[in-house]
Design a protein around this motif. Structure first.
Motif, PDB file in Angstrom:
ATOM      1  N   LEU A  73       3.261   7.260 -12.294  1.00 32.62           N
ATOM      2  CA  LEU A  73       4.667   7.105 -12.617  1.00 32.62           C
ATOM      3  C   LEU A  73       5.502   8.111 -11.845  1.00 32.62           C
ATOM      4  O   LEU A  73       5.057   9.235 -11.593  1.00 32.62           O
ATOM      5  N   SER A  74       6.702   7.719 -11.488  1.00 33.01           N
ATOM      6  CA  SER A  74       7.617   8.674 -10.874  1.00 33.01           C
ATOM      7  C   SER A  74       7.922   9.788 -11.876  1.00 33.01           C
ATOM      8  O   SER A  74       7.840   9.586 -13.096  1.00 33.01           O
ATOM      9  N   ASP A  75       8.270  10.946 -11.378  1.00 32.43           N
ATOM     10  CA  ASP A  75       8.538  12.081 -12.266  1.00 32.43           C
ATOM     11  C   ASP A  75       9.659  11.762 -13.246  1.00 32.43           C
ATOM     12  O   ASP A  75       9.572  12.092 -14.440  1.00 32.43           O
ATOM     13  N   ALA A  76      10.709  11.132 -12.760  1.00 35.34           N
ATOM     14  CA  ALA A  76      11.852  10.833 -13.630  1.00 35.34           C
ATOM     15  C   ALA A  76      11.471   9.827 -14.707  1.00 35.34           C
ATOM     16  O   ALA A  76      11.861   9.971 -15.878  1.00 35.34           O
ATOM     17  N   GLU A 106       0.821  -1.211   0.000  1.00 38.00           N
ATOM     18  CA  GLU A 106       0.000   0.000   0.000  1.00 38.00           C
ATOM     19  C   GLU A 106       0.853   1.258   0.000  1.00 38.00           C
ATOM     20  O   GLU A 106       0.566   2.221  -0.731  1.00 38.00           O
ATOM     21  N   ALA A 107       1.913   1.279   0.793  1.00 29.14           N
ATOM     22  CA  ALA A 107       2.754   2.473   0.868  1.00 29.14           C
ATOM     23  C   ALA A 107       3.415   2.758  -0.471  1.00 29.14           C
ATOM     24  O   ALA A 107       3.534   3.921  -0.882  1.00 29.14           O
ATOM     25  N   ASP A 108       3.847   1.705  -1.187  1.00 25.89           N
ATOM     26  CA  ASP A 108       4.491   1.891  -2.494  1.00 25.89           C
ATOM     27  C   ASP A 108       3.488   2.420  -3.515  1.00 25.89           C
ATOM     28  O   ASP A 108       3.805   3.304  -4.319  1.00 25.89           O
ATOM     29  N   TRP A 109       2.276   1.854  -3.507  1.00 22.44           N
ATOM     30  CA  TRP A 109       1.245   2.302  -4.454  1.00 22.44           C
ATOM     31  C   TRP A 109       0.854   3.753  -4.173  1.00 22.44           C
ATOM     32  O   TRP A 109       0.843   4.596  -5.073  1.00 22.44           O
ATOM     33  N   ASN A 110       0.522   4.044  -2.940  1.00 27.15           N
ATOM     34  CA  ASN A 110       0.027   5.388  -2.610  1.00 27.15           C
ATOM     35  C   ASN A 110       1.102   6.461  -2.758  1.00 27.15           C
ATOM     36  O   ASN A 110       0.790   7.634  -2.988  1.00 27.15           O
ATOM     37  N   ALA A 111       2.379   6.071  -2.640  1.00 25.62           N
ATOM     38  CA  ALA A 111       3.454   7.039  -2.851  1.00 25.62           C
ATOM     39  C   ALA A 111       3.473   7.543  -4.288  1.00 25.62           C
ATOM     40  O   ALA A 111       3.935   8.658  -4.555  1.00 25.62           O
TER      41      ALA A 111
END
Length: 385
Positions: free
Chosen positions: A122-125, A22-27
């Motif tokens: 997606l992450s910004d990078a 959950e923490a990985d998804w919500n991040a």
């Protein structure tokens, strides 16, 4: 090839939302957009609403740079087209007439929810490293690997639209109606922006509901009596039963939703005396109120408009939200101050012959949608300065 300066990405498929912490998804999930929170998707899966038995096999996409998670996307392998609100039934029928299989298909969307928002978390990078061509190739490859004949990404926000747009892509347009809060402090501030005739019409509708002896009470998810939730679910079911359909969502889903996201849920109940006769559920994000589910057991003139629209406007103003998205469809929203908004979807069709035919269809359809949007803008009920 990988994009310049960025390691070659890989896509892995998870068959349960529980496989992604959950923490990985919500991040990766921006702001407080409610429909892509881990808890919302978990409630759908845990309560049996999105499972293989209902035609929604969880197939969530995870994007990796070596061993680093850099993106996720909510996805399902579908064996039908229900609960999507971007209609492709005619495409499926054409496949069937020619003896071809249209299903399964890979759907990247929020189940039962025609609300624009992020779809590619997606992450910004990683986002900055991707090109539309690369993204389309990745979605083509993963859908083929899953045995799907196509992929469909529905109702993306502006950021995802920029990443999906490429020449000759299968891009569909739609039109919804959203209400915009231009610094209103109360409902009368909004009415003051309308023409005299429309202003009087809305006041008459609200007065007629009030004179029928109907009052309204609002409940937040942090303080939701059990009998209110039970009554709301009866009303929600009635909306589907009236059409001869089974509801997509069960009562357990709504209970878990309130448990997972109490601060973002609101129910407005219509009462006559001590009896609850209708109800609507709303969720709020950073700047938008979403009107999602409604139902009633009794019929009164303008009860639907009051419960779902005017009470929703009151709630959006009170919460200081800038947009009220009351759901799909609705020219009847236009004359009540809801403004037309273009919606988008992208589609990857693997069969070359059908792809060409569907591409021609999307181009013709887009012209009609754009004309409809322009006509709707011209018919808005606001005063001209």
């Amino acid at each position: 090839m990988s994009e310049p300066g960025f390691p070659f990405p890989s896509v892995r498929v998870c068959q349960s939302i529980h496989d992604i912490p959950e923490a990985d998804w919500n991040a990766l999930c921006p702001g407080t957009y409610p429909f892509l929170k881990h808890g919302f998707l978990r409630a759908l899966e845990d309560t049996g609403c999105t499972t293989t038995s209902t035609g929604w096999t969880p197939s969530h996409l995870t994007f990796w740079q070596q061993d680093r998670l850099v993106g996720v996307a909510p996805a399902w392998l579908k064996t039908h087209s229900m609960g999507e609100y971007v209609f492709d039934w005619a495409w499926a029928d054409a496949y069937q007439r020619y003896g071809e299989a249209y299903y399964p298909k890979l759907l990247i969307a929020v189940p039962f929810t025609p609300c624009q928002g992020p779809r590619l978390l997606l992450s910004d990078a990683f986002r900055a490293s991707l090109s539309p061509d690369r993204l389309h190739r990745m979605l083509n490859d993963v859908s083929t690997t899953l045995g799907a004949h196509s992929w469909h990404l529905l109702f993306p926000d502006a950021s995802d639209q920029r990443l999906l747009a490429q020449p000759d892509s299968l891009h569909r347009l739609g039109c919804q109606f959203h209400w915009h809060n231009r610094g209103y402090h109360c409902f009368d501030d909004f009415l003051g922006e309308l023409t005299s005739r429309k202003r009087k019409s809305i006041r008459k509708e609200r007065r007629q509901v009030s004179e029928s002896g109907i009052t309204f009470r609002r409940y937040s998810g942090t303080d939701m009596p059990d009998h209110v939730l039970r009554a709301f679910y009866v009303f929600y079911q009635a909306t589907y039963f009236k059409r001869g359909q089974r509801p997509y969502l069960n009562e357990r889903f709504f209970r878990q939703l309130l448990s997972e996201m109490p601060d973002q849920c609101h129910i407005i109940m219509a009462q006559k005396g001590d009896a609850m006769i209708a109800g609507a559920l709303f969720l709020n994000g950073n700047d938008t109120l979403f009107g999602r589910y409604w139902g009633s057991l009794e019929e009164y003139d303008f009860l639907h408009f009051e419960t779902c629209y005017y009470q929703g406007i009151d709630l959006a103003i009170e919460l200081g939200l800038s947009v009220f998205d009351a759901g799909a469809q609705g020219e009847h929203k236009l004359i009540r101050g809801f403004e037309p908004v273009i919606t988008h979807s992208w589609h990857g069709i693997h069969h070359p012959g059908f792809r060409d035919a569907i591409h021609r269809f999307t181009l013709e359809e887009a012209d009609h949608v754009q004309q409809y949007f322009d006509d709707a803008c011209a018919a808005l009920p606001f005063r001209q300065e």
